[in-house]
Write a protein that holds these residues in place. Structure first.
Motif, PDB file in Angstrom:
ATOM      1  N   ILE A   1       0.859  -1.187   0.000  1.00 11.93           N
ATOM      2  CA  ILE A   1       0.000   0.000   0.000  1.00 11.93           C
ATOM      3  C   ILE A   1       0.890   1.230   0.000  1.00 11.93           C
ATOM      4  CG2 ILE A   1      -1.808   1.237   1.247  1.00 11.93           C
ATOM      5  CD1 ILE A   1      -2.805  -1.451   2.281  1.00 11.93           C
ATOM      6  N   LEU A   2       1.171   1.717  -1.205  1.00 11.60           N
ATOM      7  CA  LEU A   2       2.141   2.793  -1.395  1.00 11.60           C
ATOM      8  C   LEU A   2       1.611   3.939  -2.252  1.00 11.60           C
ATOM      9  CD1 LEU A   2       5.246   0.502  -2.124  1.00 11.60           C
ATOM     10  CD2 LEU A   2       4.708   1.666   0.030  1.00 11.60           C
ATOM     11  N   GLY A   3       0.429   3.774  -2.865  1.00  9.79           N
ATOM     12  CA  GLY A   3      -0.120   4.804  -3.737  1.00  9.79           C
ATOM     13  C   GLY A   3       0.086   4.475  -5.205  1.00  9.79           C
ATOM     14  N   GLN A   4      -0.484   5.307  -6.076  1.00  8.04           N
ATOM     15  CA  GLN A   4      -0.309   5.145  -7.512  1.00  8.04           C
ATOM     16  C   GLN A   4       0.617   6.251  -8.039  1.00  8.04           C
ATOM     17  OE1 GLN A   4      -3.723   3.302  -9.984  1.00  8.04           O
ATOM     18  NE2 GLN A   4      -4.639   4.995  -8.881  1.00  8.04           N
ATOM     19  N   PRO A   5       1.767   5.902  -8.612  1.00  8.26           N
ATOM     20  CA  PRO A   5       2.715   6.933  -9.076  1.00  8.26           C
ATOM     21  C   PRO A   5       2.109   7.961 -10.013  1.00  8.26           C
ATOM     22  CG  PRO A   5       3.812   4.806  -9.003  1.00  8.26           C
ATOM     23  CD  PRO A   5       2.359   4.545  -8.701  1.00  8.26           C
TER      24      PRO A   5
ATOM     25  N   ASP B   1      -1.302  12.289  -2.186  1.00  6.53           N
ATOM     26  CA  ASP B   1      -0.238  13.290  -2.181  1.00  6.53           C
ATOM     27  C   ASP B   1       0.628  13.078  -3.419  1.00  6.53           C
ATOM     28  OD1 ASP B   1       1.248  10.987  -1.680  1.00  6.53           O
ATOM     29  OD2 ASP B   1       1.675  11.477   0.404  1.00  6.53           O
ATOM     30  N   ASP B   2       1.758  13.763  -3.495  1.00  3.29           N
ATOM     31  CA  ASP B   2       2.638  13.648  -4.650  1.00  3.29           C
ATOM     32  C   ASP B   2       3.874  12.803  -4.352  1.00  3.29           C
ATOM     33  OD1 ASP B   2       4.002  15.337  -2.966  1.00  3.29           O
ATOM     34  OD2 ASP B   2       4.390  16.895  -4.462  1.00  3.29           O
ATOM     35  N   LYS B   3       3.744  11.836  -3.436  1.00  2.00           N
ATOM     36  CA  LYS B   3       4.902  11.063  -2.986  1.00  2.00           C
ATOM     37  C   LYS B   3       4.814   9.573  -3.326  1.00  2.00           C
ATOM     38  CE  LYS B   3       6.603  14.721  -0.931  1.00  2.00           C
ATOM     39  NZ  LYS B   3       7.774  15.430  -1.486  1.00  2.00           N
ATOM     40  N   SER B   4       3.876   9.164  -4.167  1.00  2.00           N
ATOM     41  CA  SER B   4       3.712   7.732  -4.440  1.00  2.00           C
ATOM     42  C   SER B   4       4.927   7.147  -5.155  1.00  2.00           C
ATOM     43  CB  SER B   4       2.439   7.488  -5.251  1.00  2.00           C
ATOM     44  OG  SER B   4       1.294   7.807  -4.484  1.00  2.00           O
TER      45      SER B   4
END
Length: 393
Positions: A171-175, A378-381
């Motif tokens: 679970i890290l986000g979508q780039p 956020d903008d960190k994926s």
């Protein structure tokens, strides 16, 4: 030999090379279409931080227009046809393989196959397909070491579809969603350049992103064209003119080719295709902040757009057929947080309501967004994926 058999054969060949040492500083990227989506976003991040990795793009279409543009902007990056001896060699040698689609790589000892996928859960497929369609998604667990996504709820939906071991999810986000935030202030300027018009001249900018009906194995060209053409009528175009709104439509390429002649004659409607985005190494998410309202159906693009906390209208003139042939992986009535008109008159009314009061259904949208995004708003994926799965920090 068809595409499915070719991928299965490639997987068997690659599985024989388990003992070949891996290059710890080599990252192979693959996406459908070529050089796009989450893989492109992560690629740009890794390239820009310049940590000394050798970066390789595997291509389905090595003669496509993106190749010379890629070589010009990123001259150190290698481009290799996927189904070639060189392509297989890259897959065998690389420590890291990053993909957004099914790629027939049985991970070797010490190798990471990082599945970024191309969105959050939308229509049913794989083991959940309502018509029992058998496809390569059934092999996803075999061909993945790390599946990147955004929340525990999303993990459960993907497990149902692909039967991937839950321990493989990260679970890290979508780039690709990084671009929503990093380009938010520039999004209308970027969109103006892509469309070659000044979008600031409109009071409202609307985005229509319909899904190609129905699935990758049961395509219905006529239905896909029909749903777009339903908005190219006098009643709807007069509504756009009356409120001084620009409608940007981004359909499947085949649909775009079919409707382009009609859209060219419409002052308040513009067609957006993949080509100008690819040529600029952008994804649609990089310009998503330019739009005041999203119109879609069951495309997972709305799950990205929810990060902006702006209105979404779910336009489904063929809802009965969609539910029968595709179905929705998450309960649609709740997880599609917005009006669901099934005709043009209903769509006009819904748009008028949201334009008059963008806060309508805002709490509903926030609730769904928070369920879908434990991480990634956020903008960190890209940074998280890179540090966790490549640098292993």
């Amino acid at each position: 030999m068809n595409h499915v058999k070719l991928q299965l054969l490639a997987s068997r060949v690659l599985s024989l090379a388990n003992t070949i040492p891996k290059d710890e500083n080599r990252i192979v990227f693959y996406s459908t279409p070529d050089v796009s989506d989450n893989a492109l976003a992560l690629f740009k991040y890794v390239y820009n931080i310049n940590d000394g990795y050798t970066l390789v793009w595997l291509l389905n279409s090595p003669d496509s227009r993106v190749v010379p543009a890629l070589r010009e902007k990123y001259p150190e990056v290698r481009t290799v046809p996927l189904y070639s001896a060189r392509g297989l060699k890259e897959l065998v040698r690389a420590k890291f393989v990053v993909t957004t689609d099914v790629l027939p790589v049985t991970p070797h000892f010490g190798q990471r196959v990082i599945q970024l996928w191309h969105g959050l859960p939308g229509k049913k497929t794989g083991h959940e397909h309502p018509l029992g369609i058998k496809d390569l998604y059934l092999y996803m667990d075999r061909w993945t070491t790390d599946f990147v996504t955004t929340s525990e709820l999303v993990v459960g939906a993907f497990v149902r579809q692909f039967m991937i071991n839950p321990r493989k999810f990260r679970i890290l986000g979508q780039p690709r969603n990084d671009g929503i935030f990093t380009n938010l202030r520039l999004s209308r300027e970027l969109l103006s350049g892509i469309l070659n018009i000044d979008v600031e001249g409109y009071d409202h900018v609307l985005f229509y992103a319909p899904t190609y009906r129905y699935t990758s194995y049961l395509k219905d060209f006529e239905a896909s064209v029909g749903v777009v053409k339903s908005l190219l009528n006098k009643r709807f175009t007069e509504f756009l003119q009356r409120i001084n709104a620009l409608l940007v439509i981004k359909p499947h390429k085949l649909v775009a080719d079919a409707v382009a002649p009609e859209i060219e004659n419409s002052g308040n409607i513009r067609l957006l295709t993949d080509e100008p985005l690819v040529e600029r190494f952008l994804t649609i998410n990089d310009v998503m902040g330019a739009f005041d309202v999203l119109i879609t159906d069951y495309s997972s693009i709305y799950e990205d757009y929810l990060l902006l906390e702006r209105p979404v209208v779910f336009y489904l003139p063929d809802r009965v057929e969609l539910e029968r042939k595709s179905g929705f992986l998450l309960p649609y009535e709740f997880f599609a947080p917005g009006a669901k008109p099934e005709d043009v008159e209903g769509l006009i009314n819904a748009l008028a309501g949201y334009i008059d009061d963008p806060s309508l259904d805002s709490e509903w949208r926030k609730t769904v967004k928070n369920l879908l995004y434990e991480v990634g708003s956020d903008d960190k994926s890209s940074e998280r994926v890179y540090k966790r799965l490549i640098r292993e920090e």
